[in-house]
Design an enzyme around this catalytic site. Structure first.
Site, PDB file in Angstrom:
ATOM      1  N   ILE A 108      41.643  44.614  45.783  1.00 21.25           N
ATOM      2  CA  ILE A 108      42.633  44.720  46.864  1.00 21.25           C
ATOM      3  C   ILE A 108      43.508  43.482  46.950  1.00 21.25           C
ATOM      4  CG2 ILE A 108      41.118  46.236  48.195  1.00 21.25           C
ATOM      5  CD1 ILE A 108      40.551  43.808  50.030  1.00 21.25           C
ATOM      6  N   ASP A 109      43.436  42.612  45.937  1.00 17.39           N
ATOM      7  CA  ASP A 109      44.135  41.322  45.999  1.00 17.39           C
ATOM      8  C   ASP A 109      45.621  41.421  45.697  1.00 17.39           C
ATOM      9  OD1 ASP A 109      44.093  41.563  43.123  1.00 17.39           O
ATOM     10  OD2 ASP A 109      42.098  40.640  43.139  1.00 17.39           O
ATOM     11  N   HIS A 126      40.940  51.141  46.353  1.00 18.22           N
ATOM     12  CA  HIS A 126      40.368  50.565  47.572  1.00 18.22           C
ATOM     13  C   HIS A 126      41.448  50.057  48.525  1.00 18.22           C
ATOM     14  CE1 HIS A 126      36.166  49.789  45.589  1.00 18.22           C
ATOM     15  NE2 HIS A 126      36.394  51.050  45.863  1.00 18.22           N
ATOM     16  N   CYS A 134      48.856  48.915  63.195  1.00 16.86           N
ATOM     17  CA  CYS A 134      48.115  49.078  64.436  1.00 16.86           C
ATOM     18  C   CYS A 134      47.314  50.372  64.392  1.00 16.86           C
ATOM     19  CB  CYS A 134      49.074  49.089  65.629  1.00 16.86           C
ATOM     20  SG  CYS A 134      48.249  49.414  67.203  1.00 16.86           S
ATOM     21  N   GLY A 197      36.465  44.079  33.359  1.00 24.74           N
ATOM     22  CA  GLY A 197      35.917  43.331  34.484  1.00 24.74           C
ATOM     23  C   GLY A 197      35.312  44.182  35.576  1.00 24.74           C
ATOM     24  N   THR A 198      34.771  45.335  35.233  1.00 28.50           N
ATOM     25  CA  THR A 198      34.133  46.191  36.229  1.00 28.50           C
ATOM     26  C   THR A 198      32.725  46.546  35.782  1.00 28.50           C
ATOM     27  OG1 THR A 198      34.191  48.323  37.369  1.00 28.50           O
ATOM     28  CG2 THR A 198      35.226  48.231  35.198  1.00 28.50           C
ATOM     29  N   THR A 199      31.812  46.623  36.745  1.00 26.78           N
ATOM     30  CA  THR A 199      30.430  46.993  36.418  1.00 26.78           C
ATOM     31  C   THR A 199      30.266  48.497  36.234  1.00 26.78           C
ATOM     32  OG1 THR A 199      29.899  46.997  38.789  1.00 26.78           O
ATOM     33  CG2 THR A 199      29.405  44.990  37.545  1.00 26.78           C
ATOM     34  N   PRO A 224      31.861  40.134  30.569  1.00 30.75           N
ATOM     35  CA  PRO A 224      30.916  39.109  30.089  1.00 30.75           C
ATOM     36  C   PRO A 224      29.488  39.636  29.943  1.00 30.75           C
ATOM     37  CG  PRO A 224      32.242  38.276  31.917  1.00 30.75           C
ATOM     38  CD  PRO A 224      32.465  39.761  31.852  1.00 30.75           C
TER      39      PRO A 224
END
Length: 254
Positions: A108-109, A126, A134, A197-199, A224
């Site tokens: 969400i960055d 997400h 509001c 980069g996702t599990t 990684p």
């Protein structure tokens, strides 16, 4: 690993319809701590002894908006103070080179947007951090940065209702429009799916990989460590998106 990068680069070069699925590991290279859930920021429990999933949940925003906003503000500041990295930029360049390349992100960055990924081919499953709106009257509030340092919870200037970002908090439903877009594109089929980069633990990540493999398409991952789909994908590239994505891109003709 060089051979895996070469083979993946060649497969992406041949492909037309590509889906890149990204998770918190991509933004970890921008200094964002990784976390399996919302936005990749937290681990464990809050100062109050709550699981972070409880603090950043829809029920908490309803019942104790000040507490929920304490952690939403931390999340927002971490995102605003960091920058997209070479992994995000390489993905945006891949989309420029491949007009039918889509990005599905759990993050969400907003880094994919800031790196240049076209909004019309970006599925933020997400949600995103801005603009705030509001919950009572729907009025939008564009002052995210200012609101993060102000009173918590921030209130609507028009009606005094509690503001919130358009993110999916824990225990909330995924946005219908994003899900519809994903499955509309999935029905068309993809030539290649790349996990970065996702599990890979959510059905909406697993399904595109399994469907694409079943249809004879190419699948690969950059991570990684091992993931739920490491034994399924054709190619694994062990490492950071920051390092591997630019190398992958070098194999795609300009």
């Amino acid at each position: 690993m060089d051979s895996a990068i070469e083979r993946t680069g060649a497969a992406l070069a041949r492909a037309e319809r590509i889906l890149v699925i990204t998770g918190a590991g991509v933004s970890a290279d921008s200094g964002m701590p990784t976390y399996r859930g919302l936005g990749g920021l937290y681990n464990g429990r809050t100062e109050e002894g709550l699981p972070i999933e409880a603090a950043l949940s829809g029920p908490m925003l309803r019942d104790n908006p000040a507490l929920c906003w304490k952690y939403l503000a931390e999340l927002g500041k971490a995102c605003l103070n960091a920058q997209p990295n070479a992994g995000h930029e390489a993905i945006a360049e891949l989309q420029r080179l491949k007009p039918e390349c889509w990005v599905l992100t759990q993050n969400i960055d907003g880094f994919h947007r800031r790196a240049g990924s076209p909004v019309e081919r970006l599925i933020e499953i997400h949600g995103e951090l801005a603009p705030l709106y509001c919950q009572s009257c729907g009025q939008e509030d564009a002052g995210l940065a200012e609101r993060l340092d102000g009173p918590r919870p921030p209130k609507c200037v028009r009606c005094g209702g509690v503001l919130r970002p358009p993110v999916v908090l824990f225990e909330e439903m995924l946005p219908e429009a994003a899900i519809n877009t994903l499955y509309a594109e999935l029905r068309k089929g993809f030539d290649a799916v790349l996990l970065v980069g996702t599990t890979a633990s959510f059905p909406y990540i697993i399904e595109p990989v399994m469907r694409t493999r079943a249809a004879g398409g190419f699948t690969a991952e950059v991570n990684p460590g091992l993931t739920d789909l490491s034994s399924v994908v054709e190619e694994r590239m062990v490492g950071r998106a920051l390092d591997i994505m630019p190398r992958l891109l070098s194999h795609i003709p300009r």
